[in-house]
Design an enzyme around this catalytic site. Sequence first.
Site, PDB file in Angstrom:
ATOM      1  N   ASP A  36       4.110  54.494  73.080  1.00 45.55           N
ATOM      2  CA  ASP A  36       4.888  54.937  74.229  1.00 45.55           C
ATOM      3  C   ASP A  36       6.016  55.853  73.781  1.00 45.55           C
ATOM      4  O   ASP A  36       6.480  55.781  72.630  1.00 45.55           O
ATOM      5  CB  ASP A  36       5.476  53.737  74.970  1.00 45.55           C
ATOM      6  CG  ASP A  36       4.408  52.830  75.553  1.00 45.55           C
ATOM      7  OD1 ASP A  36       3.294  53.317  75.790  1.00 45.55           O
ATOM      8  OD2 ASP A  36       4.700  51.627  75.749  1.00 45.55           O
ATOM      9  N   LYS A  37       6.487  56.680  74.679  1.00 45.26           N
ATOM     10  CA  LYS A  37       7.539  57.643  74.366  1.00 45.26           C
ATOM     11  C   LYS A  37       8.721  56.991  73.655  1.00 45.26           C
ATOM     12  O   LYS A  37       9.212  57.501  72.646  1.00 45.26           O
ATOM     13  CB  LYS A  37       8.024  58.314  75.658  1.00 45.26           C
ATOM     14  CG  LYS A  37       9.223  59.234  75.469  1.00 45.26           C
ATOM     15  CD  LYS A  37       9.711  59.794  76.795  1.00 45.26           C
ATOM     16  CE  LYS A  37      10.971  60.633  76.601  1.00 45.26           C
ATOM     17  NZ  LYS A  37      11.473  61.167  77.896  1.00 45.26           N
TER      18      LYS A  37
END
Length: 322
Positions: A158-159
């Site tokens: 995830d970012k």
Amino acid sequence: MGGLPAPDALLGVDEAEVDAGPETRLWQLEATHHGQRLDKVLATLVPVFSRSHLQGLVAAGEVRLDGVVSLQPSRKVRAGQTLHVSLVPPAEARAFTPEAMALEVVYEDAHLLVIHKPAGLVVHPAAGNWSGTLLNGLLARDPSAAHLPRAGIVHRLDKDTSGLMVVGRTLEAVTALVRDLAARDIHRRYLALAHGDVGRQPFTVDAPVGRDPAVRVRMAVTASGKPARTDVLPVACRDGISALRCVLHTGRTHQIRVHLSHRGHPLVADAVYGGRPALGMQRQALHAAELDLCHPINRQPLCFAVAPPPDFAAAWALVAPP
């Protein structure tokens, strides 16, 4: 498996237009255009762009009739008018454009790349992040990555999750890595900080994960989801926050975040799943610390470990001092 499609294959935009900047075009409208909506005429004259994108160009002031900016897509045009358009390509046309960026490389050979992804870096281009992604950086670092599916990316973080990722540099390596991931032969271990006291005993969350039917931007434990298993090993607890080691057996989207939230222990600062900021953490407290795999070509075992970034390391030390 084929290579990455060129921007024109994805979006109907000439690659030259993407590279050279906005193209401008000029037409004198004919009798067949008389009385039609401006956006409809544009869709006829510039079929490589979607009508919605052309409407956006009108709203952005990129379209002129007889030298005057026209901001209304519904405006009716007249035969004989001069139509001038600046064909600014859609943002997604740059999704596969090389962009130089600093990448922390942990290991590299002719077939394999292991990187330490920083928090804040998006892995794949998508709506809202059509540039500045890891994929863009990989294309700039190695032009041959353009011939690989997703520039060699076989899994994602995830970012706002930091940590280790493996990337294939040849089609043979990418194919083997995808096979090993599907067989669960690539092992990933995470550090996490979660709200609440999870106890002292290791436990396993074995619950299917799928799209949240109520909030489409989230994932959730749902009967219609895909099988997902996370092992959780408590390390310490202090002031209502638990330090955890998590082992993934599957790699579903947001899996650790969803499983811990489902158990009533959302990650610190994970607003999407109910986690509040704490210990100085302003992004979800999750770090991919260890990665074990067999080399995709020679099958030699490889083991990697990276320390968490400063924000996570400082927060972890408050709960589980060295």
